[in-house]
Design a protein around this motif. Structure first.
Motif, PDB file in Angstrom:
ATOM      1  N   VAL A 169      -6.462   8.600  -1.665  1.00  0.00           N
ATOM      2  CA  VAL A 169      -5.388   8.757  -2.661  1.00  0.00           C
ATOM      3  C   VAL A 169      -5.727   7.997  -3.936  1.00  0.00           C
ATOM      4  CG1 VAL A 169      -2.970   8.118  -3.132  1.00  0.00           C
ATOM      5  CG2 VAL A 169      -3.566   9.289  -1.008  1.00  0.00           C
ATOM      6  N   ALA A 170      -6.417   6.888  -3.810  1.00  0.00           N
ATOM      7  CA  ALA A 170      -6.817   6.112  -4.985  1.00  0.00           C
ATOM      8  C   ALA A 170      -8.056   6.706  -5.652  1.00  0.00           C
ATOM      9  CB  ALA A 170      -7.077   4.663  -4.587  1.00  0.00           C
ATOM     10  N   LEU A 171      -9.055   7.056  -4.853  1.00  0.00           N
ATOM     11  CA  LEU A 171     -10.332   7.518  -5.412  1.00  0.00           C
ATOM     12  C   LEU A 171     -10.258   8.909  -6.040  1.00  0.00           C
ATOM     13  CD1 LEU A 171     -13.218   6.463  -3.012  1.00  0.00           C
ATOM     14  CD2 LEU A 171     -12.888   5.847  -5.399  1.00  0.00           C
ATOM     15  N   GLY A 172      -9.542   9.810  -5.409  1.00  0.00           N
ATOM     16  CA  GLY A 172      -9.469  11.190  -5.911  1.00  0.00           C
ATOM     17  C   GLY A 172      -9.040  11.274  -7.369  1.00  0.00           C
ATOM     18  N   PRO A 173      -7.888  10.703  -7.712  1.00  0.00           N
ATOM     19  CA  PRO A 173      -7.457  10.777  -9.100  1.00  0.00           C
ATOM     20  C   PRO A 173      -8.339   9.980 -10.063  1.00  0.00           C
ATOM     21  CG  PRO A 173      -5.649  10.063  -7.700  1.00  0.00           C
ATOM     22  CD  PRO A 173      -6.855  10.172  -6.847  1.00  0.00           C
ATOM     23  N   VAL A 184      -1.822  18.554  -3.249  1.00  0.00           N
ATOM     24  CA  VAL A 184      -2.508  17.952  -2.098  1.00  0.00           C
ATOM     25  C   VAL A 184      -2.472  16.426  -2.210  1.00  0.00           C
ATOM     26  CG1 VAL A 184      -4.764  17.672  -0.970  1.00  0.00           C
ATOM     27  CG2 VAL A 184      -3.952  19.954  -1.606  1.00  0.00           C
ATOM     28  N   LEU A 185      -2.740  15.903  -3.396  1.00  0.00           N
ATOM     29  CA  LEU A 185      -2.699  14.456  -3.613  1.00  0.00           C
ATOM     30  C   LEU A 185      -1.312  13.900  -3.319  1.00  0.00           C
ATOM     31  CD1 LEU A 185      -3.880  11.757  -4.701  1.00  0.00           C
ATOM     32  CD2 LEU A 185      -3.081  12.486  -6.952  1.00  0.00           C
ATOM     33  N   GLU A 186      -0.291  14.551  -3.819  1.00  0.00           N
ATOM     34  CA  GLU A 186       1.074  14.064  -3.619  1.00  0.00           C
ATOM     35  C   GLU A 186       1.446  14.054  -2.134  1.00  0.00           C
ATOM     36  OE1 GLU A 186       2.032  15.997  -7.932  1.00  0.00           O
ATOM     37  OE2 GLU A 186       2.890  16.951  -6.151  1.00  0.00           O
ATOM     38  N   ILE A 187       1.084  15.099  -1.424  1.00  0.00           N
ATOM     39  CA  ILE A 187       1.362  15.167   0.017  1.00  0.00           C
ATOM     40  C   ILE A 187       0.562  14.093   0.755  1.00  0.00           C
ATOM     41  CG2 ILE A 187       1.065  16.595   2.087  1.00  0.00           C
ATOM     42  CD1 ILE A 187       1.686  19.032   0.179  1.00  0.00           C
ATOM     43  N   ALA A 188      -0.716  13.950   0.407  1.00  0.00           N
ATOM     44  CA  ALA A 188      -1.563  12.933   1.053  1.00  0.00           C
ATOM     45  C   ALA A 188      -1.015  11.533   0.799  1.00  0.00           C
ATOM     46  CB  ALA A 188      -3.002  13.051   0.552  1.00  0.00           C
ATOM     47  N   ALA A 189      -0.519  11.290  -0.403  1.00  0.00           N
ATOM     48  CA  ALA A 189       0.024   9.969  -0.737  1.00  0.00           C
ATOM     49  C   ALA A 189       1.259   9.658   0.108  1.00  0.00           C
ATOM     50  CB  ALA A 189       0.355   9.897  -2.227  1.00  0.00           C
ATOM     51  N   GLY A 227       0.819  -1.209   0.000  1.00  0.00           N
ATOM     52  CA  GLY A 227       0.000   0.000   0.000  1.00  0.00           C
ATOM     53  C   GLY A 227       0.852   1.257   0.000  1.00  0.00           C
ATOM     54  N   ALA A 228       1.902   1.258   0.816  1.00  0.00           N
ATOM     55  CA  ALA A 228       2.796   2.411   0.865  1.00  0.00           C
ATOM     56  C   ALA A 228       3.470   2.631  -0.488  1.00  0.00           C
ATOM     57  CB  ALA A 228       3.848   2.212   1.961  1.00  0.00           C
ATOM     58  N   LEU A 229       3.930   1.558  -1.101  1.00  0.00           N
ATOM     59  CA  LEU A 229       4.571   1.665  -2.413  1.00  0.00           C
ATOM     60  C   LEU A 229       3.593   2.195  -3.462  1.00  0.00           C
ATOM     61  CD1 LEU A 229       7.045   1.195  -4.198  1.00  0.00           C
ATOM     62  CD2 LEU A 229       6.225  -1.131  -4.551  1.00  0.00           C
ATOM     63  N   LEU A 230       2.375   1.670  -3.472  1.00  0.00           N
ATOM     64  CA  LEU A 230       1.376   2.153  -4.433  1.00  0.00           C
ATOM     65  C   LEU A 230       1.058   3.625  -4.212  1.00  0.00           C
ATOM     66  CD1 LEU A 230      -0.989  -0.955  -4.513  1.00  0.00           C
ATOM     67  CD2 LEU A 230       0.381  -0.084  -6.431  1.00  0.00           C
ATOM     68  N   CYS A 231       0.962   4.054  -2.965  1.00  0.00           N
ATOM     69  CA  CYS A 231       0.734   5.472  -2.679  1.00  0.00           C
ATOM     70  C   CYS A 231       1.864   6.331  -3.248  1.00  0.00           C
ATOM     71  CB  CYS A 231       0.612   5.713  -1.173  1.00  0.00           C
ATOM     72  SG  CYS A 231      -0.948   5.200  -0.449  1.00  0.00           S
ATOM     73  N   LEU A 232       3.095   5.884  -3.049  1.00  0.00           N
ATOM     74  CA  LEU A 232       4.235   6.649  -3.553  1.00  0.00           C
ATOM     75  C   LEU A 232       4.276   6.663  -5.075  1.00  0.00           C
ATOM     76  CD1 LEU A 232       6.955   5.597  -0.954  1.00  0.00           C
ATOM     77  CD2 LEU A 232       5.638   7.742  -1.052  1.00  0.00           C
ATOM     78  N   VAL A 233       3.854   5.574  -5.706  1.00  0.00           N
ATOM     79  CA  VAL A 233       3.796   5.546  -7.176  1.00  0.00           C
ATOM     80  C   VAL A 233       2.727   6.515  -7.685  1.00  0.00           C
ATOM     81  CG1 VAL A 233       3.327   4.103  -9.198  1.00  0.00           C
ATOM     82  CG2 VAL A 233       4.776   3.232  -7.367  1.00  0.00           C
ATOM     83  N   VAL A 234       1.578   6.574  -7.004  1.00  0.00           N
ATOM     84  CA  VAL A 234       0.543   7.554  -7.382  1.00  0.00           C
ATOM     85  C   VAL A 234       1.130   8.959  -7.315  1.00  0.00           C
ATOM     86  CG1 VAL A 234      -1.649   8.619  -6.686  1.00  0.00           C
ATOM     87  CG2 VAL A 234      -1.442   6.132  -6.738  1.00  0.00           C
ATOM     88  N   ALA A 235       1.839   9.260  -6.235  1.00  0.00           N
ATOM     89  CA  ALA A 235       2.459  10.591  -6.096  1.00  0.00           C
ATOM     90  C   ALA A 235       3.460  10.837  -7.220  1.00  0.00           C
ATOM     91  CB  ALA A 235       3.139  10.712  -4.741  1.00  0.00           C
ATOM     92  N   ALA A 236       4.302   9.853  -7.508  1.00  0.00           N
ATOM     93  CA  ALA A 236       5.318  10.011  -8.548  1.00  0.00           C
ATOM     94  C   ALA A 236       4.696  10.238  -9.924  1.00  0.00           C
ATOM     95  CB  ALA A 236       6.225   8.787  -8.578  1.00  0.00           C
ATOM     96  N   ILE A 237       3.639   9.518 -10.231  1.00  0.00           N
ATOM     97  CA  ILE A 237       2.962   9.693 -11.521  1.00  0.00           C
ATOM     98  C   ILE A 237       2.453  11.122 -11.661  1.00  0.00           C
ATOM     99  CG2 ILE A 237       0.851   9.081 -12.795  1.00  0.00           C
ATOM    100  CD1 ILE A 237       1.322   6.166 -11.795  1.00  0.00           C
TER     101      ILE A 237
END
Length: 136
Positions: A79-83, A52-57, A19-29
């Motif tokens: 973090v998943a639903l917003g984008p 805001v999304l990147e910080i939340a991720a 989950g942490a890795l996926l959050c960081l990948v969302v931020a990186a994208i």
């Protein structure tokens, strides 16, 4: 101990790390999509939403790794639903002052983003629900 919504067993490390890795990948994208950390996507409300999304991720990833699972999974759901919602709205009816992406459903980075956010959503929703069933 009550602020640490559950003491997590060692077996729970794998989904928390995933989950942490996926959050960081969302931020990186989203950093890549906005052309860097210091850039702000136009219009400004979308640029602010990206930041805001990147910080939340990043916060969600840290919470998950620290063992604050209830709050971490809840934030990961956001973090998943917003984008995902933003992608659908920007490609469908469009967003105010931003009609550039209407109909652009097959943008490669957008599709990668959808896959990562979908995986995060599928992982985080059941684990958040499970964290609600645990006693603090």
């Amino acid at each position: 101990m009550s602020h640490r919504t559950a003491v997590v067993a060692e077996a729970a490390w794998a989904p928390r790390w995933a989950g942490a890795l996926l959050c960081l990948v969302v931020a990186a994208i989203h950093v890549v999509d906005q052309d860097g950390l210091t850039a702000t996507k136009a219009p400004s409300y979308i640029g602010v939403a990206y930041h805001v999304l990147e910080i939340a991720a990043v916060i969600a990833a840290v919470l998950l790794l620290l063992g604050l699972v209830r709050l971490g999974w809840l934030l990961a759901v956001g973090v998943a639903l917003g984008p995902l919602v933003g992608y659908i709205l920007s490609r469908g009816p469009g967003l105010p002052h931003n009609s550039d992406d209407i109909g652009n459903w097959t943008e490669p980075l957008g599709l990668v983003s959808l896959a990562v956010e979908g995986a995060l959503l599928l992982l985080s929703v059941p684990l958040f629900v499970r964290s609600l069933r645990r006693r603090p």
